[in-house]
Scaffold this motif. Sequence first.
Motif, PDB file in Angstrom:
ATOM      1  N   ALA A 169       0.663  -1.156   0.341  1.00 59.05           N
ATOM      2  CA  ALA A 169      -0.505   0.221   0.061  1.00 59.05           C
ATOM      3  C   ALA A 169       0.294   1.338  -0.245  1.00 59.05           C
ATOM      4  CB  ALA A 169      -0.702   0.040   0.880  1.00 59.05           C
ATOM      5  N   ASN A 170       1.899   0.799   0.366  1.00 60.07           N
ATOM      6  CA  ASN A 170       2.896   2.439   0.633  1.00 60.07           C
ATOM      7  C   ASN A 170       3.223   3.020  -0.721  1.00 60.07           C
ATOM      8  OD1 ASN A 170       3.133   2.677   3.260  1.00 60.07           O
ATOM      9  ND2 ASN A 170       4.940   0.675   3.910  1.00 60.07           N
ATOM     10  N   LYS A 171       3.541   1.794  -1.903  1.00 57.10           N
ATOM     11  CA  LYS A 171       3.418   1.995  -3.364  1.00 57.10           C
ATOM     12  C   LYS A 171       2.668   2.636  -3.445  1.00 57.10           C
ATOM     13  CE  LYS A 171       7.970   0.337  -3.530  1.00 57.10           C
ATOM     14  NZ  LYS A 171       8.964   1.020  -3.558  1.00 57.10           N
ATOM     15  N   LEU A 172       1.612   2.218  -3.418  1.00 58.51           N
ATOM     16  CA  LEU A 172       0.259   3.019  -4.282  1.00 58.51           C
ATOM     17  C   LEU A 172       0.150   4.143  -3.832  1.00 58.51           C
ATOM     18  CD1 LEU A 172      -2.301   2.453  -5.788  1.00 58.51           C
ATOM     19  CD2 LEU A 172      -3.621   1.641  -4.497  1.00 58.51           C
ATOM     20  N   ALA A 173       0.519   4.859  -2.392  1.00 58.41           N
ATOM     21  CA  ALA A 173       0.145   5.576  -1.999  1.00 58.41           C
ATOM     22  C   ALA A 173       1.034   6.852  -2.418  1.00 58.41           C
ATOM     23  CB  ALA A 173      -0.003   6.207  -0.471  1.00 58.41           C
ATOM     24  N   ARG A 174       2.463   6.437  -2.582  1.00 56.00           N
ATOM     25  CA  ARG A 174       3.237   7.386  -3.107  1.00 56.00           C
ATOM     26  C   ARG A 174       3.108   7.437  -4.384  1.00 56.00           C
ATOM     27  NH1 ARG A 174       7.781   9.130  -1.672  1.00 56.00           N
ATOM     28  NH2 ARG A 174       7.777   8.165   0.314  1.00 56.00           N
ATOM     29  N   PHE A 175       2.284   6.506  -5.448  1.00 55.56           N
ATOM     30  CA  PHE A 175       1.824   6.817  -7.070  1.00 55.56           C
ATOM     31  C   PHE A 175       1.103   7.474  -7.026  1.00 55.56           C
ATOM     32  CE2 PHE A 175      -1.081   5.116 -10.173  1.00 55.56           C
ATOM     33  CZ  PHE A 175      -0.249   5.508 -11.093  1.00 55.56           C
ATOM     34  N   ALA A 176      -0.062   7.488  -5.528  1.00 55.91           N
ATOM     35  CA  ALA A 176      -1.416   9.211  -5.456  1.00 55.91           C
ATOM     36  C   ALA A 176      -0.911  10.688  -5.090  1.00 55.91           C
ATOM     37  CB  ALA A 176      -2.418   7.719  -4.658  1.00 55.91           C
ATOM     38  N   GLY A 177       0.311  10.041  -4.426  1.00 54.64           N
ATOM     39  CA  GLY A 177       0.995  11.708  -4.567  1.00 54.64           C
ATOM     40  C   GLY A 177       0.707  11.563  -2.704  1.00 54.64           C
ATOM     41  N   ILE A 178      -0.146  11.035  -2.092  1.00 51.41           N
ATOM     42  CA  ILE A 178      -0.619  10.943  -0.871  1.00 51.41           C
ATOM     43  C   ILE A 178       0.606  10.689   0.352  1.00 51.41           C
ATOM     44  CG2 ILE A 178      -2.413  10.037   0.870  1.00 51.41           C
ATOM     45  CD1 ILE A 178      -3.820   9.400  -1.343  1.00 51.41           C
ATOM     46  N   ALA A 179       1.875   9.979   0.027  1.00 50.49           N
ATOM     47  CA  ALA A 179       2.405  10.320   0.988  1.00 50.49           C
ATOM     48  C   ALA A 179       3.677  11.139   0.842  1.00 50.49           C
ATOM     49  CB  ALA A 179       3.376   8.103   0.913  1.00 50.49           C
ATOM     50  N   PRO A 180       4.222  11.835   2.475  1.00 48.15           N
ATOM     51  CA  PRO A 180       4.846  12.987   2.367  1.00 48.15           C
ATOM     52  C   PRO A 180       5.770  12.182   2.009  1.00 48.15           C
ATOM     53  CG  PRO A 180       4.259  11.945   4.732  1.00 48.15           C
ATOM     54  CD  PRO A 180       3.793  11.119   3.303  1.00 48.15           C
ATOM     55  N   VAL A 181       6.462  13.468   1.887  1.00 48.03           N
ATOM     56  CA  VAL A 181       7.995  13.471   0.616  1.00 48.03           C
ATOM     57  C   VAL A 181       8.925  14.663   2.109  1.00 48.03           C
ATOM     58  CG1 VAL A 181       7.222  13.027  -1.152  1.00 48.03           C
ATOM     59  CG2 VAL A 181       8.164  15.361  -0.568  1.00 48.03           C
TER      60      VAL A 181
END
Length: 399
Positions: A290-302
């Motif tokens: 799910a972390n990869k999906l969150a990053r793909f959607a631009g939801i995971a913080p950077v």
Amino acid sequence: MHKQHHVAVIMDCWQEKITEIKVENKPAAFPAFLLDIDKLVGEGLTPIFGLEDVGGYGRALAQFLTDHGQVVKEVNPALSAAERKSHVTTHKSDSWDAECVARILVNKLHSLPDAMPDDLYWSIQQLVTRRNGLVKAQGALKNQLHIQLSYHYPSYKKFFSEIDGKTAIAFWERYPSPSNLEGLHIEQLTDFLLEASNNTCSTKKASDILRLVKADGQTAKEYQDTRDFLVRSIVRDITFKKQEMRKVENALRELMRLLEYKLDSMPGIDLVTASALIAEIGDIRRFPNANKLARFAGIAPVYIGSGGKGKERKSKQGNRALHALFYNLAVQQVQVAKGSKLPRNPVFHAYYQCKLKEGKTKGQALVCIMRRLVNIIYGMMKHKTAYELPIINNQERVS
């Protein structure tokens, strides 16, 4: 990748250009292209293909290569664009673009996703795109109808709750201007409205319309027949768009049934939202977690920092269409019904209130909900399970 032809640059692992091949974008030319590649590949070596566009013009080639057991990687256009800009002299041509794609393929081979041009997901994506186009066109038509009716019926907004509702559309087509109502008795208009609305409109509605038309005064102008034709033409177009939209949604419903997902079991997700999610996500197996999906959607913080100082910030990258879908879904989870004041999803509503009490802004709290939604959607798609609303007691709701 182009509409008429593709340009391929063959490069070795030392980033030395071997040759260049131009191939027509048609299935009949692909076998010869693969044979040309085989002649260049030495014994014991495996060719790897990097395609910049596997969903548009390059989809047919990607499908052909994967069907023939080739290793095909998807190269994000942003990566090749950054590669072009990284050189001192910036120029653009088909050959240079293909070489930049090859460089990305060599340098980022193990991080590039595999191309998986599945016909089912592609068909869903095309239907979603078609529906979005119909919605946009229908919105433009409604604006045109508003303009025309403002000339004919100054009080037209008081006639019906929706300008493009079933009864309203029937009325505008039969009576595009007040001149068509001349000599019409209230009983005749009542009968027409009852038939058009399946007996939901009453005599009062007919009386109100005639009263408002009389209060508006004379609106007839020169070339009234042409103006009436314009209204009827727009109405016919709106009717056609609605019929096409229903057909598209029926086709979507049939394809979604083949995937056996149960996304619509979650509050706020209907056929349109579920199909849009699948159109943007594609095959869930593309994402290992799910972390990869969150990053793909631009939801995971950077993390943004330098010199040992920094902090995590909200990402403005990723798939913005998918980001918007998760945002709208998060808003629906915390909504409260106007009449009953009951939250649509008590669990997420309580979680939202908890985040607000922690000092987060409403936007930050919604991002937290979006991140949890990514985990849930990922699990539902991976395991094809339905959403079960957890039961919480009143004490948990208050806290």
